[in-house]
Design a protein around this motif. Structure first.
Motif, short mmCIF file in Angstrom:
data_model
loop_
_atom_site.label_atom_id
_atom_site.label_comp_id
_atom_site.label_asym_id
_atom_site.label_seq_id
_atom_site.Cartn_x
_atom_site.Cartn_y
_atom_site.Cartn_z
N VAL A 72 0.86 -1.18 0.00
CA VAL A 72 0.00 0.00 0.00
C VAL A 72 0.89 1.24 0.00
CG1 VAL A 72 -1.74 1.32 1.26
CG2 VAL A 72 -1.84 -1.19 1.26
N CYS A 73 0.58 2.18 -0.89
CA CYS A 73 1.30 3.43 -0.95
C CYS A 73 0.35 4.57 -0.63
CB CYS A 73 1.92 3.65 -2.33
SG CYS A 73 2.85 5.19 -2.50
N VAL A 74 0.64 5.30 0.43
CA VAL A 74 -0.15 6.48 0.80
C VAL A 74 0.53 7.70 0.17
CG1 VAL A 74 -1.07 7.86 2.69
CG2 VAL A 74 -0.84 5.38 2.95
N VAL A 75 -0.19 8.37 -0.73
CA VAL A 75 0.40 9.46 -1.52
C VAL A 75 0.26 10.77 -0.75
CG1 VAL A 75 0.37 10.69 -3.71
CG2 VAL A 75 -0.18 8.23 -3.64
N ARG A 76 1.41 11.35 -0.37
CA ARG A 76 1.42 12.61 0.38
C ARG A 76 2.31 13.65 -0.30
NH1 ARG A 76 -2.54 10.86 2.31
NH2 ARG A 76 -2.95 10.28 4.48
N THR A 77 2.47 13.56 -1.60
CA THR A 77 3.30 14.51 -2.34
C THR A 77 2.66 15.90 -2.33
OG1 THR A 77 2.21 13.84 -4.39
CG2 THR A 77 4.27 12.75 -3.83
N THR A 78 3.48 16.94 -2.29
CA THR A 78 2.96 18.30 -2.23
C THR A 78 3.71 19.21 -3.19
OG1 THR A 78 4.46 18.85 -0.40
CG2 THR A 78 2.25 18.09 0.19
N GLY A 79 3.06 20.32 -3.50
CA GLY A 79 3.66 21.31 -4.37
C GLY A 79 2.64 21.88 -5.33
N THR A 93 -0.70 23.93 -11.54
CA THR A 93 -0.38 22.50 -11.44
C THR A 93 -0.16 22.14 -9.98
OG1 THR A 93 0.63 22.46 -13.63
CG2 THR A 93 1.20 20.66 -12.13
N ALA A 94 -0.84 21.11 -9.52
CA ALA A 94 -0.72 20.65 -8.14
C ALA A 94 -0.30 19.19 -8.11
CB ALA A 94 -2.04 20.83 -7.40
N GLU A 95 0.59 18.86 -7.19
CA GLU A 95 1.00 17.47 -7.00
C GLU A 95 -0.17 16.66 -6.45
OE1 GLU A 95 4.32 16.11 -7.75
OE2 GLU A 95 4.06 17.96 -8.92
N ALA A 96 -0.14 15.37 -6.72
CA ALA A 96 -1.28 14.50 -6.44
C ALA A 96 -1.69 14.46 -4.98
CB ALA A 96 -1.00 13.09 -6.94
N GLY A 97 -0.71 14.56 -4.07
CA GLY A 97 -1.01 14.41 -2.65
C GLY A 97 -1.52 15.66 -1.97
N GLU A 98 -1.61 16.77 -2.70
CA GLU A 98 -2.14 18.01 -2.11
C GLU A 98 -3.58 17.81 -1.64
OE1 GLU A 98 -1.15 21.09 -1.43
OE2 GLU A 98 0.90 21.01 -2.18
N VAL A 187 -1.07 6.01 -12.42
CA VAL A 187 -0.96 6.62 -11.10
C VAL A 187 -0.78 8.13 -11.31
CG1 VAL A 187 0.33 6.73 -8.95
CG2 VAL A 187 0.04 4.54 -10.14
N VAL A 188 -1.70 8.91 -10.79
CA VAL A 188 -1.65 10.35 -10.99
C VAL A 188 -0.48 10.95 -10.21
CG1 VAL A 188 -2.87 12.54 -10.68
CG2 VAL A 188 -4.13 10.50 -11.42
N LEU A 189 0.34 11.73 -10.92
CA LEU A 189 1.46 12.44 -10.30
C LEU A 189 1.12 13.90 -10.03
CD1 LEU A 189 4.36 11.06 -12.54
CD2 LEU A 189 3.60 10.20 -10.32
N SER A 190 0.47 14.53 -11.01
CA SER A 190 0.06 15.93 -10.84
C SER A 190 -1.12 16.21 -11.75
CB SER A 190 1.21 16.89 -11.15
OG SER A 190 1.52 16.86 -12.54
N VAL A 191 -1.84 17.29 -11.44
CA VAL A 191 -3.01 17.69 -12.22
C VAL A 191 -2.86 19.18 -12.54
CG1 VAL A 191 -5.53 17.76 -12.35
CG2 VAL A 191 -4.39 16.02 -10.92
N THR A 192 -3.13 19.55 -13.80
CA THR A 192 -3.03 20.94 -14.22
C THR A 192 -4.41 21.48 -14.59
OG1 THR A 192 -0.77 20.64 -15.04
CG2 THR A 192 -2.01 22.53 -15.89
N PHE A 193 -4.74 22.63 -14.01
CA PHE A 193 -6.03 23.27 -14.22
C PHE A 193 -5.84 24.60 -14.94
CE2 PHE A 193 -6.21 20.66 -10.46
CZ PHE A 193 -7.46 20.05 -10.49
N ASP A 194 -6.79 24.95 -15.81
CA ASP A 194 -6.84 26.28 -16.40
C ASP A 194 -7.94 27.07 -15.70
OD1 ASP A 194 -4.78 25.92 -18.14
OD2 ASP A 194 -6.03 25.50 -19.90
#
Length: 369
Positions: A72-79, A93-98, A187-194
């Protein structure tokens, strides 16, 4: 990355349910997340493919009482990064764990609008494109320009456009690939929004929100005011996380609103809504959406409805949420869900579809009346 250790998964879900897993690690950086992904590739149609579980905010998971017998991987990436574009939009653009709601608040603080109606939703940024999260007339699919993912089959990072993601009502290409493989392929790493650089919200589309704001549908008002109003509405339904409020010990809306091809099967008084394309906003002809909450209530299930000892009940504030009253098991929730599905089927001939992702369990495991 934390050392792998055994842990009860209830600590990572908003339902506060789920049994143990022997190998739980926390990925605090992108490199740690990529290392975990690389160590656990996926071979489609392969035999004995090891199952792995990725957890973000845990707000859309129902995990079996037996737990999960795999890594199990708990995703806590930030930025968060912001880029001005040549259009009126600003790319964020936000990292997945935000944390999702904190990210929404951050964008509004930057003077950007678009996400305000999605305030108060628990979970992480990385989960939002998978489910095409939506509320109060807005879906993330309208605002996402791209998603960066790790493809566990190809073993490489990919950038998927909104068109690649093929968003639909509470679904996406990411979710469909996960269902097909039985485990996440992407596996989502980051998401970019306009997002728009504006203090004004998107046009208000949802009747209840318009009523709370005392404006007409289609009006643009202060984005900050929309955020405050949405959070107040969500709190009134037990949809804002609160450790002291067992109505929020849930996965939010447990069932999606059914979409039917023939509206004539609906009772005359049942709500009817158009089905629209999340990218173009165009109405999809021949499809009608109705209210799962209305069907549940009119099938005889009131707020607070429970089975047996009442360890799991419908929310006392909103019939669309199933809740843990503090001592429930996953089996209790599944039994209640199965009872509701059977009751709506009997009353209206419509099968409700669960919204959460089930891990090691199924609604078919429930005891139906």
């Amino acid at each position: 990355m934390s050392q792998a250790h055994s842990q009860d998964l209830s600590a990572f879900t908003t339902f506060r349910l789920g049994g143990p897993a022997p190998q739980v690690i926390v990925a605090n950086t992108r490199d740690e997340l990529l290392d975990f992904c690389a160590a656990h590739p996926l071979e489609l149609n392969g035999e004995d493919t090891a199952q792995v579980l990725f957890i973000g905010g845990g707000s859309n998971l129902l995990i079996a009482d037996a737990g999960f017998d795999g890594p199990v991987c708990v995703v806590r990436t930030t930025g968060v990064e912001t880029t001005e574009t040549t259009t009126a939009d600003t790319r964020v653009t936000a990292e997945a764990g935000e944390d999702w709601d904190s990210f929404v608040a951050h964008t509004l603080g930057l003077g950007l609008s678009g996400l305000e109606a999605l305030s108060g939703i628990p979970g992480s940024v990385g989960a939002t494109p998978i489910q095409n999260v939506g509320a109060y007339g807005t879906e993330v699919g309208e605002l996402i320009s791209s998603v960066e993912v790790f493809d566990r089959v190809a073993g490489q990072i990919r950038h998927l456009t909104a068109a690649d993601l093929a968003f639909g009502y509470r679904t996406s290409a990411l979710k469909r690939a996960q269902i097909a493989a039985g485990t996440p392929q992407f596996v989502v790493l980051s998401v970019t929004f306009d997002l728009q650089r504006s203090e004004l919200s998107l046009p208000v589309r949802y009747a209840q929100l318009a009523s709370a704001l005392d404006v007409e549908i289609g009006t643009r008002v202060s984005a900050a005011l929309v955020r405050d109003s949405v959070i107040a509405l969500r709190r009134s339904k037990g949809m804002v996380l609160d450790g002291d409020d067992h109505d929020s010990w849930s996965a939010g809306s447990f069932f999606t609103n059914p979409i039917v091809d023939d509206p004539e099967i609906l009772p005359a008084e049942a709500p009817r809504y158009p089905v629209t394309d999340p990218l173009s906003g165009a109405k999809i002809e021949g499809k009608t959406k109705t209210s799962a909450a209305w069907l549940i209530e009119h099938a005889g299930f009131s707020k607070g409805h429970s089975l047996g000892e009442g360890r799991a009940t419908l929310s006392t504030k909103h019939t669309l949420a199933l809740t843990n009253r503090g001592h429930a098991s996953t089996a209790d929730v599944i039994d209640l869900a199965a009872t509701v599905v059977a009751g709506v089927e009997d009353a209206f001939g419509i099968t409700l579809e669960p919204e959460p992702t089930f891990i090691g369990c199924s609604i078919d495991d429930g005891r139906r009346p």
